[in-house]
Design a protein around this motif. Structure first.
Motif, PDB file in Angstrom:
ATOM      1  N   TYR A   8       4.297 -18.001  44.028  1.00  0.00           N
ATOM      2  CA  TYR A   8       3.893 -16.733  44.613  1.00  0.00           C
ATOM      3  C   TYR A   8       4.585 -16.593  45.963  1.00  0.00           C
ATOM      4  N   GLN A   9       5.189 -15.444  46.204  1.00  0.00           N
ATOM      5  CA  GLN A   9       5.934 -15.241  47.436  1.00  0.00           C
ATOM      6  C   GLN A   9       4.972 -15.214  48.621  1.00  0.00           C
ATOM      7  N   PRO A  10       5.166 -16.124  49.584  1.00  0.00           N
ATOM      8  CA  PRO A  10       4.198 -16.247  50.686  1.00  0.00           C
ATOM      9  C   PRO A  10       3.936 -14.934  51.426  1.00  0.00           C
ATOM     10  N   GLY A  11       4.991 -14.169  51.709  1.00  0.00           N
ATOM     11  CA  GLY A  11       4.789 -12.917  52.437  1.00  0.00           C
ATOM     12  C   GLY A  11       3.939 -11.931  51.670  1.00  0.00           C
ATOM     13  N   LYS A  12       4.169 -11.843  50.364  1.00  0.00           N
ATOM     14  CA  LYS A  12       3.373 -10.936  49.534  1.00  0.00           C
ATOM     15  C   LYS A  12       1.927 -11.410  49.430  1.00  0.00           C
ATOM     16  N   VAL A  13       1.740 -12.729  49.364  1.00  0.00           N
ATOM     17  CA  VAL A  13       0.370 -13.260  49.298  1.00  0.00           C
ATOM     18  C   VAL A  13      -0.386 -12.930  50.578  1.00  0.00           C
ATOM     19  N   ARG A  14       0.249 -13.151  51.719  1.00  0.00           N
ATOM     20  CA  ARG A  14      -0.421 -12.860  52.989  1.00  0.00           C
ATOM     21  C   ARG A  14      -0.757 -11.376  53.105  1.00  0.00           C
ATOM     22  N   ALA A  15       0.190 -10.518  52.731  1.00  0.00           N
ATOM     23  CA  ALA A  15      -0.055  -9.080  52.822  1.00  0.00           C
ATOM     24  C   ALA A  15      -1.166  -8.642  51.864  1.00  0.00           C
ATOM     25  N   ALA A  16      -1.158  -9.206  50.655  1.00  0.00           N
ATOM     26  CA  ALA A  16      -2.185  -8.859  49.672  1.00  0.00           C
ATOM     27  C   ALA A  16      -3.561  -9.297  50.148  1.00  0.00           C
ATOM     28  N   LEU A  17      -3.640 -10.489  50.720  1.00  0.00           N
ATOM     29  CA  LEU A  17      -4.937 -10.978  51.186  1.00  0.00           C
ATOM     30  C   LEU A  17      -5.436 -10.141  52.355  1.00  0.00           C
ATOM     31  N   ALA A  18      -4.537  -9.782  53.262  1.00  0.00           N
ATOM     32  CA  ALA A  18      -4.946  -8.923  54.379  1.00  0.00           C
ATOM     33  C   ALA A  18      -5.444  -7.578  53.861  1.00  0.00           C
ATOM     34  N   GLY A  19      -4.745  -7.013  52.869  1.00  0.00           N
ATOM     35  CA  GLY A  19      -5.157  -5.733  52.320  1.00  0.00           C
ATOM     36  C   GLY A  19      -6.479  -5.794  51.582  1.00  0.00           C
ATOM     37  N   GLN A  20      -6.674  -6.849  50.787  1.00  0.00           N
ATOM     38  CA  GLN A  20      -7.927  -6.987  50.036  1.00  0.00           C
ATOM     39  C   GLN A  20      -9.103  -7.232  50.977  1.00  0.00           C
ATOM     40  N   GLY A 147      -8.710 -31.379  46.548  1.00  0.00           N
ATOM     41  CA  GLY A 147      -7.369 -31.935  46.704  1.00  0.00           C
ATOM     42  C   GLY A 147      -6.586 -31.247  47.793  1.00  0.00           C
ATOM     43  N   SER A 148      -5.287 -31.557  47.830  1.00  0.00           N
ATOM     44  CA  SER A 148      -4.380 -31.048  48.850  1.00  0.00           C
ATOM     45  C   SER A 148      -3.490 -29.972  48.234  1.00  0.00           C
ATOM     46  N   MET A 149      -3.540 -28.753  48.807  1.00  0.00           N
ATOM     47  CA  MET A 149      -2.784 -27.629  48.271  1.00  0.00           C
ATOM     48  C   MET A 149      -1.746 -27.153  49.283  1.00  0.00           C
ATOM     49  N   LEU A 150      -0.670 -26.577  48.791  1.00  0.00           N
ATOM     50  CA  LEU A 150       0.182 -25.803  49.674  1.00  0.00           C
ATOM     51  C   LEU A 150      -0.645 -24.664  50.252  1.00  0.00           C
ATOM     52  N   LEU A 151      -0.424 -24.337  51.512  1.00  0.00           N
ATOM     53  CA  LEU A 151      -1.222 -23.300  52.143  1.00  0.00           C
ATOM     54  C   LEU A 151      -1.090 -21.969  51.407  1.00  0.00           C
ATOM     55  N   THR A 152       0.113 -21.640  50.934  1.00  0.00           N
ATOM     56  CA  THR A 152       0.269 -20.392  50.181  1.00  0.00           C
ATOM     57  C   THR A 152      -0.600 -20.399  48.933  1.00  0.00           C
ATOM     58  N   ASP A 153      -0.657 -21.537  48.237  1.00  0.00           N
ATOM     59  CA  ASP A 153      -1.528 -21.629  47.063  1.00  0.00           C
ATOM     60  C   ASP A 153      -2.988 -21.468  47.453  1.00  0.00           C
ATOM     61  N   MET A 154      -3.367 -22.051  48.579  1.00  0.00           N
ATOM     62  CA  MET A 154      -4.746 -21.895  49.036  1.00  0.00           C
ATOM     63  C   MET A 154      -5.057 -20.425  49.299  1.00  0.00           C
ATOM     64  N   LEU A 155      -4.113 -19.700  49.852  1.00  0.00           N
ATOM     65  CA  LEU A 155      -4.330 -18.280  50.096  1.00  0.00           C
ATOM     66  C   LEU A 155      -4.430 -17.499  48.783  1.00  0.00           C
ATOM     67  N   VAL A 156      -3.727 -17.948  47.746  1.00  0.00           N
ATOM     68  CA  VAL A 156      -3.885 -17.319  46.430  1.00  0.00           C
ATOM     69  C   VAL A 156      -5.316 -17.516  45.926  1.00  0.00           C
ATOM     70  N   THR A 157      -5.893 -18.680  46.164  1.00  0.00           N
ATOM     71  CA  THR A 157      -7.287 -18.881  45.747  1.00  0.00           C
ATOM     72  C   THR A 157      -8.222 -17.929  46.489  1.00  0.00           C
ATOM     73  N   ARG A 158      -7.865 -17.562  47.718  1.00  0.00           N
ATOM     74  CA  ARG A 158      -8.672 -16.577  48.459  1.00  0.00           C
ATOM     75  C   ARG A 158      -8.521 -15.192  47.826  1.00  0.00           C
TER      76      ARG A 158
END
Length: 275
Positions: A8-20, A147-158
């Motif tokens: 998942y593209q980190p920038g798109k994930v961050r923008a999507a989470l901010a929007g949601q 466990g230990s996740m990449l931060l971008t993956d953790m943001l996808v879980t959000r």
């Protein structure tokens, strides 16, 4: 079957989470400003014994989890990818229930205006975190109990938490629809479709969730051309509700929310994917 390494593209994930999160903030503000807000916060939800107040508190916990723990020291927990998170997150349901009830009692137990204010504060902290430099490091890791996740993956879980529970909030409060961020809805749809392919690997059934996802799943011959013999098609929200146990397979089929053709197209034995 999609590759297990879908990224998942980190920038798109961050923008999507901010929007949601912003859509949730505005919705909670509107609900808490209603004349019947006190009664509304006491309404039951489809989540066991939780009321709307506890659902909003749970959302606040999930929204605030990364900001609250971003700088926690790493303990060397085993790597966890997104499909592993989907498969395992149900095991921590009792802990999540405890956290929601504690949050509701400590910060969300007051009048509706104080509930809205506490929720705004949580979303503001998340907005600051996703905009900060620390969230832009592609190799940064974040540890949770599983466990230990990449931060971008953790943001996808959000994204999963905010999309799924925004739908729960709309259901409990009678909202006709929730204004989901499009990219958030897309990411959650794709992750849960991939989770089906991971749980039931194979090529006998093609799951279509337009416009976001197509995967092949279920043991059997892989289809490569022409019309597949077993096809399941549904819309993103119905798929998310099926994958998380909010809707039963038979009910969705009877309501024509799911089209299932072919003798192997019944997916009920593999659902839900996430509790």
């Amino acid at each position: 079957m999609p590759p297990k390494s879908r990224t998942y593209q980190p920038g798109k994930v961050r923008a999507a989470l901010a929007g949601q999160a912003a859509a949730l903030r505005d919705t909670v503000d509107e609900l808490c400003a209603r004349p019947d807000a006190g009664d509304l916060l006491a309404r039951p939800t489809r989540l066991g014994e939780w009321t709307v107040r506890e659902l909003i508190a749970h959302l606040a916990v999930q929204i605030d989890w990364v900001p609250a723990h971003l700088d926690d020291p790493l303990e060397g927990r085993p790597p966890l990818d997104l499909l592993g998170w989907v498969a395992a997150v149900g095991t921590v349901a009792p802990l999540l229930d405890e956290q929601a009830r504690a949050k509701a009692a400590a910060e969300f137990g007051g009048d509706p205006s104080s509930v809205a204010e506490a929720f705004r504060e949580a979303t503001a902290r998340l907005a600051g975190t996703v905009a900060g430099a620390g969230a832009h490091d592609p190799g940064r890791r974040f540890e949770i109990r599983l466990g230990s996740m990449l931060l971008t993956d953790m943001l996808v879980t959000r994204l999963v938490e905010t999309v799924v529970h925004a739908d729960d909030l709309a259901d409990a409060t009678g909202l006709p629809a929730f204004p989901h961020d499009r990219q958030a809805l897309a990411a959650v749809t794709r992750l849960l479709a991939d989770a089906l392919a991971d749980r039931a690997p194979g090529g006998a059934v093609e799951l279509r969730v337009p416009p976001y996802a197509v995967v092949q799943a279920v043991a059997g011959p892989r289809h490569t051309r022409g019309t597949p013999p077993n096809v399941v098609e549904t819309d993103p929200l119905t798929w998310i509700r099926l994958a998380t146990g909010r809707t039963g397979w038979a009910d969705a089929v009877d309501a024509a929310a799911v089209s299932a053709s072919g003798e192997r197209s019944d997916l009920r034995e593999y659902l839900p994917l996430l509790g």
